[in-house]
Write an enzyme that holds these catalytic residues in place. Structure first.
Site, PDB file in Angstrom:
ATOM      1  N   GLN A   1       0.653   6.437  -7.587  1.00 50.91           N
ATOM      2  CA  GLN A   1      -0.537   7.095  -7.052  1.00 50.91           C
ATOM      3  C   GLN A   1      -0.381   8.603  -7.246  1.00 50.91           C
ATOM      4  OE1 GLN A   1      -1.330   7.764  -2.757  1.00 50.91           O
ATOM      5  NE2 GLN A   1      -3.034   6.308  -3.029  1.00 50.91           N
TER       6      GLN A   1
ATOM      7  N   TYR B   1      -7.637  15.269   0.694  1.00 47.56           N
ATOM      8  CA  TYR B   1      -6.812  15.993  -0.268  1.00 47.56           C
ATOM      9  C   TYR B   1      -7.704  16.656  -1.316  1.00 47.56           C
ATOM     10  CZ  TYR B   1      -3.072  13.476   2.100  1.00 47.56           C
ATOM     11  OH  TYR B   1      -2.220  12.988   3.060  1.00 47.56           O
TER      12      TYR B   1
ATOM     13  N   SER C   1       0.824  -1.205   0.000  1.00 45.47           N
ATOM     14  CA  SER C   1       0.000   0.000   0.000  1.00 45.47           C
ATOM     15  C   SER C   1       0.864   1.262   0.000  1.00 45.47           C
ATOM     16  CB  SER C   1      -0.887  -0.011   1.249  1.00 45.47           C
ATOM     17  OG  SER C   1      -2.027   0.792   1.087  1.00 45.47           O
ATOM     18  N   PRO C   2       0.331   2.381  -0.508  1.00 47.35           N
ATOM     19  CA  PRO C   2       1.103   3.631  -0.490  1.00 47.35           C
ATOM     20  C   PRO C   2       1.474   4.049   0.930  1.00 47.35           C
ATOM     21  CG  PRO C   2      -0.855   3.830  -1.877  1.00 47.35           C
ATOM     22  CD  PRO C   2      -0.992   2.538  -1.140  1.00 47.35           C
TER      23      PRO C   2
ATOM     24  N   ARG D   1       1.707  -0.894   6.901  1.00 54.80           N
ATOM     25  CA  ARG D   1       2.693  -0.983   7.987  1.00 54.80           C
ATOM     26  C   ARG D   1       3.396  -2.337   8.064  1.00 54.80           C
ATOM     27  NH1 ARG D   1      -0.627   2.617  12.514  1.00 54.80           N
ATOM     28  NH2 ARG D   1      -0.595   4.532  11.276  1.00 54.80           N
TER      29      ARG D   1
ATOM     30  N   ARG E   1      -8.671   5.850  -5.313  1.00 55.08           N
ATOM     31  CA  ARG E   1      -8.816   5.657  -3.858  1.00 55.08           C
ATOM     32  C   ARG E   1      -9.858   6.633  -3.337  1.00 55.08           C
ATOM     33  NH1 ARG E   1      -4.511   4.817   1.055  1.00 55.08           N
ATOM     34  NH2 ARG E   1      -4.570   2.747   0.101  1.00 55.08           N
TER      35      ARG E   1
END
Length: 785
Positions: A509, A590, A431-432, A733, A638
């Site tokens: 992304q 964002y 994942s980013p 993580r 996303r």
């Protein structure tokens, strides 16, 4: 009916002032009777009275399900009653899922059931042997009077507890009435080979049954449906006989001519009810303590209400034996049992919600539908199913692999996945994760080492962190971009390595920070403005992220055109840089997210107000990027599927509409995240806590999804995939602490089909030998458990 009235004038024993001599128990169900037995064993000289409003042979239910673990707990507490109960148990090992012509059976589940009336009879007999006084057909009346005349009063008076209601301001009960309707019936049809779930499609919608044997001649038969289906049938206007006759007609093919049985005395109206989930903030008040359903309920679909009550009775008796101080005893009892109760209530909630949302799962193929049902509560995991029934799980894994175009029976996480012309070797996604190590937007050697290492780690797809489309679109000064030639060259160096040396695909992304830009690095103060050198911000509206952040400028059409062109230019750079896929970041507050959520979109033009208007600019960005991005390469988006602020923001229901719009526009897959759109957010954390949003979107829109959020074990990944809750699974993580997470997961599962880099093969061989030893030892221990 008699009413209990006492005239004791001596003051009741208060906390810490003496011995417990008199105990009254309101409620003669399993909870109250077993509490009396447990207390009498510990305090044989204590005067214990059970007060029950019904007759000794009255019962509202049919069968009771207990686990082997609970039986062992009962045996340790009181062997005679446990032996008597065990002698009357009906045992079964299988679960059968019947839908239409399909019947799928898995084994190894180890259930045991007993008739509720038989259980009550056995407990009443044991209580009398121990000297417990039982008063049937007796109303408690004034609970406060009972408290004055006894040292301890235990309220085991059920889900509609009068004692709880009398002191509601202390107990602060939260009663959540669930959506589905159900009626609790019995039958002499045999279901002695399996706990059976039967799903029948009717002219008014789906109706299903939970059926299980509890003695040689009788089975429980709980019928359930949505309230909409219930209303269409007109069950509310029927009497009990009419209601039962209708259920017999629905399930005629499964009853083999046997009738459905109902308790005419207690089945009021049509007999259908909604399940109330009870959760109390506090379980005791002065010398009164709640037990069983009075304190907490667990949905019948996991069959743990009686288990909870009887095990809580043991704990309460232990604490009252250990303390004369009631406050200490009650506090320890509540502290000890609340955790276990909440665990089961959480599992029961998951199970309950699965049945409430069943329409989204009935479209699944039979094998996946059965797997989804078996794992609905999250108490049974993928590998736990392997211990129960390795042959069935192997068949399910083979089905999943064949649907993915592979021929071998491997764990779902190692199934290939196709998006347009991009084929992933497996379903694991890095994942980013923001690194904050770029210089003037240019990725550095840090980025090369970071992403190259994770691409070598075996994941099918590796994401870059949010890569910004302009200098002003950066979140922090350390965020990378795709808006200068040197950026393109640095990213191409990375993608060339990934394609040359690994089997992974790599996705860029693309995003714009909007109102959350010009902030400090992640390990400084998150989302806080820079101490100096801030740049101006833009957003859908002039709404700040927080009182500390600067007010962004509301975008006019000229600024919107400029940003759109920046996204297009970044996509063109991503193609030249060799990325296999791009994702547009429309989440987490964002820029594009600031248009979607009503929390930050206050516009009164064509880009504000309705969801269709709020989606207009994000969809414009997508269409412009899709026009320049190669046809055979996929684009993901996303989203934040829940703003975690209730109806004021994006809700899971609205997220389905958002995903539907993206799907219709041609987005290939939805990356389903949540939150981070407002400082007001109040998320509910837990393992896989965002997966339900992915599940809902995938199964209500038919759109491919990626699940994210506190997913960290291979078990999580495999259960999400095989249950159809997502198509790809993103781990963030875990990949920060272990770049080789996928390779290590393969070794843990004994899967030798995942490709390792050639220089690392010696390490692979050693790891697999060690993992095999650990796996065999762990399986032996879990099998014993």
């Amino acid at each position: 009916m008699k009413s209990i009235s006492t005239r004791r004038t001596l003051p009741a024993v208060q906390s810490g002032t003496g011995q417990i001599e008199r105990i009254a128990i309101s409620g003669g169900g399993p909870a109250g009777l077993y509490a009396a037995i447990s207390l009498k064993l510990r305090r044989p000289d204590c005067d214990i009275t059970v007060i029950e409003r019904n007759r000794p042979d009255d019962t509202f239910g049919w069968g009771v399900v207990l686990s082997e673990e609970t039986l062992e707990n009962l045996a340790a507490n009181d062997p005679p009653s446990a032996d008597a109960i065990r002698a009357d148990f009906a045992y079964w090992d299988d679960i059968a899922v019947v839908r239409g012509e399909d019947r799928i059976v898995s084994t190894g589940h180890g259930f045991c059931g007993i008739g509720r009336q038989r259980l009550l009879t056995l407990l009443q007999k044991r209580a009398r042997e121990l000297g417990v006084t039982m008063r049937f057909e007796t109303e408690v009346g004034d609970i406060a009077s009972l408290m004055r005349d006894h040292d301890v009063v235990i309220a085991a008076d059920g889900v509609n507890s009068a004692a709880r209601a009398a002191f509601a301001s202390t107990f602060e009960p939260e009663i959540d009435v669930r959506a589905n309707k159900f009626v609790w019936l019995g039958t002499h049809q045999k279901f002695d080979d399996a706990f059976t779930f039967i799903f029948e499609e009717t002219e008014h919608g789906w109706v299903w049954a939970h059926a299980y044997q509890f003695d040689a001649d009788t089975a429980t038969f709980i019928v359930e449906c949505s309230e909409e289906t219930w209303e269409k049938f007109g069950f509310g206007a029927m009497d009990a006989a009419e209601s039962v006759a209708t259920c017999e007609r629905i399930f005629a093919d499964h009853l083999a001519g046997h009738a459905l049985i109902f308790n005419a005395r207690h089945l009021r109206g049509s007999g259908w009810i909604n399940f109330p989930r009870v959760l109390c903030k506090k379980w005791h008040h002065e010398n009164l303590v709640l037990l069983g359903d009075a304190a907490a309920t667990a949905h019948f679909s996991i069959g743990s209400g009686t288990k909870l009550a009887m095990e809580s009775a043991i704990a309460l008796a232990d604490k009252l034996q250990a303390h004369d101080d009631l406050a200490a005893a009650f506090a320890e009892y509540e502290e000890e049992r609340r955790v276990e109760v909440l665990k089961l209530q959480s599992a029961a909630r998951n199970s309950c919600e699965w049945f409430e949302d069943i329409d989204r799962y009935l479209k699944l193929e039979p094998m996946q539908f059965a797997y989804s049902l078996l794992t609905r509560s999250q108490r049974i995991s993928h590998e736990n199913l392997r211990l129960r029934d390795a042959a069935w799980l192997g068949e399910a894994e083979g089905w999943f692999q064949s649907r993915a175009g592979a021929n071998d029976a491997r764990a779902p996480m190692f199934a290939p996945f196709q998006l347009r012309g991009m084929r992933l070797a497996n379903r694991v996604v890095v994942s980013p994760m923001a690194q904050y190590k770029a210089v003037d937007g240019c990725p550095t050697d840090w980025h090369f080492a970071h992403y190259a290492e994770r691409a070598k780690g075996g994941a099918g797809l590796v994401y870059t962190e949010m890569t910004c489309v302009s200098p002003e679109g950066r979140i922090t000064p350390g965020c990378p971009g795709l808006y200068a030639p040197e950026h393109e060259a640095a990213w191409k160096r990375l993608t060339d390595f990934v394609h040359r040396e690994t089997g992974a695909k790599i996705c860029a992304q693309l995003g714009h920070s909007g109102p959350k830009g010009s902030t400090q690095l992640g390990w400084e103060e998150m989302d806080a403005p820079l101490t100096d050198g801030n740049w101006p911000l833009i957003a859908a509206s002039a709404v700040t992220w927080s009182d500390r952040n600067q007010v962004p400028k509301a975008m006019d059409r000229a600024v919107m055109d400029r940003v759109r062109d920046e996204f297009v230019a970044a996509a063109e750079m991503a193609e030249r840089a060799g990325f296999d896929m791009i994702e547009l970041h429309m989440a987490h507050g964002y820029l594009l997210s600031s248009f979607i959520t009503p929390l930050t979109n206050r516009r009164d033009d064509d880009y504000g107000g309705s969801l269709e208007n709020r989606m207009r600019f994000p969809l414009e960005i997508f269409h412009s990027v899709r026009a320049v991005w190669p046809e055979d390469k996929p684009i993901s988006v996303r989203i934040s599927a829940n703003d975690w602020v209730g109806e004021d923001g994006v809700t899971p229901e609205e997220a389905v509409r958002i995903a539907g719009m993206l799907n219709e526009a041609g987005v290939d897959i939805c990356d389903v995240s949540a939150g981070q759109t407002s400082t007001r957010a109040n998320p509910v954390y837990g393992r896989m806590f965002q997966t339900p949003f992915s599940d809902r979107i995938r199964n209500e829109t038919g759109m491919a999804t990626m699940a994210v959020g506190n997913i960290y074990e291979p078990d999580h990944v495999n259960s999400i995939l095989l249950a159809g809750r997502a198509d790809l699974v993103c781990l963030a993580r875990p990949h920060l602490s272990d770049p080789y997470w996928t390779l290590h997961a393969a070794a843990e599962l004994g899967d030798t089909g995942v490709a390792w880099p050639d220089p690392y093969l010696a390490g692979r061989d050693q790891l697999y030998r060690l993992a095999e030893k650990e796996r065999l030892a762990a399986e032996a221990e879990e099998f014993k458990a």
